[in-house]
Design a protein around this motif. Structure first.
Motif, PDB file in Angstrom:
ATOM      1  N   GLY A  22       0.812  -1.126   0.009  1.00 57.44           N
ATOM      2  CA  GLY A  22      -0.027  -0.069  -0.063  1.00 57.44           C
ATOM      3  C   GLY A  22       0.938   1.200   0.098  1.00 57.44           C
ATOM      4  O   GLY A  22       0.543   2.062  -0.894  1.00 57.44           O
ATOM      5  N   TYR A  23       1.832   1.128   0.771  1.00 58.62           N
ATOM      6  CA  TYR A  23       2.846   2.694   0.844  1.00 58.62           C
ATOM      7  C   TYR A  23       3.621   2.567  -0.392  1.00 58.62           C
ATOM      8  O   TYR A  23       3.459   3.784  -0.904  1.00 58.62           O
ATOM      9  N   ASP A  24       3.971   1.620  -1.075  1.00 57.54           N
ATOM     10  CA  ASP A  24       4.593   1.702  -2.467  1.00 57.54           C
ATOM     11  C   ASP A  24       3.662   2.302  -3.502  1.00 57.54           C
ATOM     12  O   ASP A  24       4.110   3.071  -4.198  1.00 57.54           O
ATOM     13  N   ILE A  25       2.496   1.970  -3.606  1.00 56.81           N
ATOM     14  CA  ILE A  25       1.359   2.563  -4.435  1.00 56.81           C
ATOM     15  C   ILE A  25       1.145   4.066  -4.222  1.00 56.81           C
ATOM     16  O   ILE A  25       1.338   4.831  -5.159  1.00 56.81           O
ATOM     17  N   ILE A  26       1.112   4.345  -2.791  1.00 60.10           N
ATOM     18  CA  ILE A  26       0.930   5.575  -2.730  1.00 60.10           C
ATOM     19  C   ILE A  26       1.982   6.661  -2.817  1.00 60.10           C
ATOM     20  O   ILE A  26       1.871   7.752  -3.303  1.00 60.10           O
ATOM     21  N   GLU A  27       3.181   6.236  -2.655  1.00 61.57           N
ATOM     22  CA  GLU A  27       4.421   7.013  -2.668  1.00 61.57           C
ATOM     23  C   GLU A  27       5.030   7.004  -4.315  1.00 61.57           C
ATOM     24  O   GLU A  27       5.956   7.837  -4.453  1.00 61.57           O
ATOM     25  N   ASN A  28       4.392   6.005  -5.056  1.00 60.30           N
ATOM     26  CA  ASN A  28       4.877   6.011  -6.500  1.00 60.30           C
ATOM     27  C   ASN A  28       4.572   7.247  -7.167  1.00 60.30           C
ATOM     28  O   ASN A  28       3.426   7.642  -7.364  1.00 60.30           O
ATOM     29  N   ASP A  29       5.486   7.932  -7.717  1.00 57.07           N
ATOM     30  CA  ASP A  29       5.326   9.108  -8.687  1.00 57.07           C
ATOM     31  C   ASP A  29       4.428   8.879  -9.791  1.00 57.07           C
ATOM     32  O   ASP A  29       3.738   9.858 -10.298  1.00 57.07           O
ATOM     33  N   ASN A  30       4.269   7.669 -10.279  1.00 57.17           N
ATOM     34  CA  ASN A  30       3.263   7.522 -11.434  1.00 57.17           C
ATOM     35  C   ASN A  30       1.999   7.306 -11.050  1.00 57.17           C
ATOM     36  O   ASN A  30       0.976   7.147 -11.691  1.00 57.17           O
ATOM     37  N   THR A  31       1.624   6.825  -9.650  1.00 49.19           N
ATOM     38  CA  THR A  31       0.326   6.734  -9.265  1.00 49.19           C
ATOM     39  C   THR A  31      -0.602   7.848  -9.367  1.00 49.19           C
ATOM     40  O   THR A  31      -0.423   9.046  -8.829  1.00 49.19           O
ATOM     41  N   PRO A  32      -1.846   7.614  -9.941  1.00 45.64           N
ATOM     42  CA  PRO A  32      -2.773   8.551 -10.047  1.00 45.64           C
ATOM     43  C   PRO A  32      -3.390   9.097  -8.711  1.00 45.64           C
ATOM     44  O   PRO A  32      -3.187   8.234  -7.662  1.00 45.64           O
ATOM     45  N   VAL A  33      -3.838  10.235  -8.648  1.00 46.98           N
ATOM     46  CA  VAL A  33      -4.437  10.878  -7.601  1.00 46.98           C
ATOM     47  C   VAL A  33      -5.792   9.837  -7.190  1.00 46.98           C
ATOM     48  O   VAL A  33      -6.665   9.767  -8.215  1.00 46.98           O
ATOM     49  N   PHE A  34      -5.758   9.344  -6.034  1.00 49.47           N
ATOM     50  CA  PHE A  34      -7.012   8.641  -5.795  1.00 49.47           C
ATOM     51  C   PHE A  34      -8.336   9.283  -5.234  1.00 49.47           C
ATOM     52  O   PHE A  34      -8.112  10.221  -4.611  1.00 49.47           O
ATOM     53  N   ASP A  35      -9.534   8.922  -5.729  1.00 48.42           N
ATOM     54  CA  ASP A  35     -10.772   9.630  -5.338  1.00 48.42           C
ATOM     55  C   ASP A  35     -11.162   9.037  -4.002  1.00 48.42           C
ATOM     56  O   ASP A  35     -11.623   9.852  -3.211  1.00 48.42           O
ATOM     57  N   ILE A  36     -11.247   7.584  -3.967  1.00 47.13           N
ATOM     58  CA  ILE A  36     -11.778   7.044  -2.652  1.00 47.13           C
ATOM     59  C   ILE A  36     -10.593   5.728  -2.663  1.00 47.13           C
ATOM     60  O   ILE A  36     -10.117   5.190  -3.259  1.00 47.13           O
ATOM     61  N   ALA A  37     -10.391   5.529  -1.092  1.00 45.47           N
ATOM     62  CA  ALA A  37      -9.731   4.485  -0.571  1.00 45.47           C
ATOM     63  C   ALA A  37     -10.175   3.521   0.282  1.00 45.47           C
ATOM     64  O   ALA A  37     -10.821   4.166   1.200  1.00 45.47           O
ATOM     65  N   PHE A  38     -10.356   2.173  -0.072  1.00 40.22           N
ATOM     66  CA  PHE A  38     -10.833   1.271   0.963  1.00 40.22           C
ATOM     67  C   PHE A  38      -9.625   0.634   1.708  1.00 40.22           C
ATOM     68  O   PHE A  38      -8.614   0.144   1.124  1.00 40.22           O
ATOM     69  N   LEU A  39      -9.457   0.947   3.046  1.00 35.40           N
ATOM     70  CA  LEU A  39      -8.363   0.267   3.733  1.00 35.40           C
ATOM     71  C   LEU A  39      -8.558  -0.425   5.043  1.00 35.40           C
ATOM     72  O   LEU A  39      -9.612   0.076   5.862  1.00 35.40           O
ATOM     73  N   ASP A  40      -8.158  -1.577   5.142  1.00 37.02           N
ATOM     74  CA  ASP A  40      -8.243  -2.373   6.141  1.00 37.02           C
ATOM     75  C   ASP A  40      -7.568  -1.981   7.141  1.00 37.02           C
ATOM     76  O   ASP A  40      -6.245  -1.564   6.791  1.00 37.02           O
ATOM     77  N   ILE A  41      -7.924  -1.999   8.575  1.00 41.35           N
ATOM     78  CA  ILE A  41      -7.012  -1.304   9.662  1.00 41.35           C
ATOM     79  C   ILE A  41      -5.882  -2.321   9.995  1.00 41.35           C
ATOM     80  O   ILE A  41      -4.649  -2.230  10.089  1.00 41.35           O
ATOM     81  N   SER A  42      -6.236  -3.467  10.072  1.00 42.22           N
ATOM     82  CA  SER A  42      -5.403  -4.662  10.638  1.00 42.22           C
ATOM     83  C   SER A  42      -5.056  -5.263   9.233  1.00 42.22           C
ATOM     84  O   SER A  42      -5.338  -6.191   8.748  1.00 42.22           O
TER      85      SER A  42
END
Length: 232
Positions: free
Chosen positions: A55-75
């Motif tokens: 998840g971190y790698d996707i968010i920090e990747n400069d080629n990743t588009p800006v997300f409109d919505i994110a579904f994140l499991d906590i654990s």
């Protein structure tokens, strides 16, 4: 009947979605629900990850588009090198990198203390207890958030309506102390990773023990009780 073949074809609205969950079948369920949401109006790009590192790698990747919505499991499995220990930490990172992204958190936690801590620290657009999760529930949450409304699942609403005196505040330093204690880290190691003094660490430990009613004074008991309440 005649048709105007020159009339412009309505353009689909593109939405970028991030899903991070360590259960592949749950990810597929999310994708199923999302792609059935107004298919004549929206086109979805869905990125998926299975733990805190991916998840971190996707968010920090400069080629990743800006997300409109994110579904994140906590654990989820943590990414300790970057101090990303849960979906909460990913949510904080995402809010910094993409402040316009709406965040829906999903959890198995049913402790009122933990739920209140999540809401105070993250202020998610949606919060769903996984035991409430059905296909219809997911679609309803997605629809509400798409319309700029907040959505809490039934169990969350029920818990928030309860009266309680257990309003415990826990911040990032408290959380880091608990994580290091759970690893039986030496105080010198704590000082290298937590930018506060020895006295501040000891005061925070004592405060946590008082809040959680740990009478033995044992760090192990503190860690055990904090984990049972989902504080880290």
């Amino acid at each position: 009947m005649t048709f105007d073949l020159t009339a412009p074809v309505p353009q689909l609205v593109k939405k970028n979605i991030l899903i991070v969950d360590d259960h592949p079948f749950i990810i597929e369920g999310y994708k199923n629900a999302i792609t059935r949401y107004n298919p004549k109006q929206y086109e979805f790009f869905i990125a998926q990850a299975h733990d805190c590192k991916s998840g971190y790698d996707i968010i920090e990747n400069d080629n990743t588009p800006v997300f409109d919505i994110a579904f994140l499991d906590i654990s989820m499995p943590p990414y300790e090198e970057k101090e990303i220990f849960s979906g909460e930490d990913l949510a904080k990172l995402l809010s910094k990198k993409m402040p316009s992204c709406k965040i829906i958190l999903l959890t198995m936690y049913t402790e009122l203390l933990k739920i209140k801590t999540i809401i105070r620290s993250i202020q998610p657009n949606g919060l769903i207890i996984k035991n409430d999760l059905t296909f219809d529930e997911l679609l309803l949450a997605f629809d509400k958030v798409m319309k700029n409304e907040k959505y809490y699942s039934q169990s969350v609403v029920k818990m928030l309506n309860q009266t309680t005196h257990n309003a415990i505040e826990i911040d990032q330093y408290d959380k880091q102390i608990l994580v290091h204690l759970s690893k039986r880290a030496a105080i010198n190691e704590m000082l290298q990773n937590i930018p506060i003094s020895i006295n501040a660490i000891e005061k925070r430990k004592a405060h946590l023990k008082e809040l959680l009613k740990i009478r033995s004074g044992s760090d192990d008991d503190l860690v055990r009780e904090a984990k049972s309440k989902g504080l880290f």
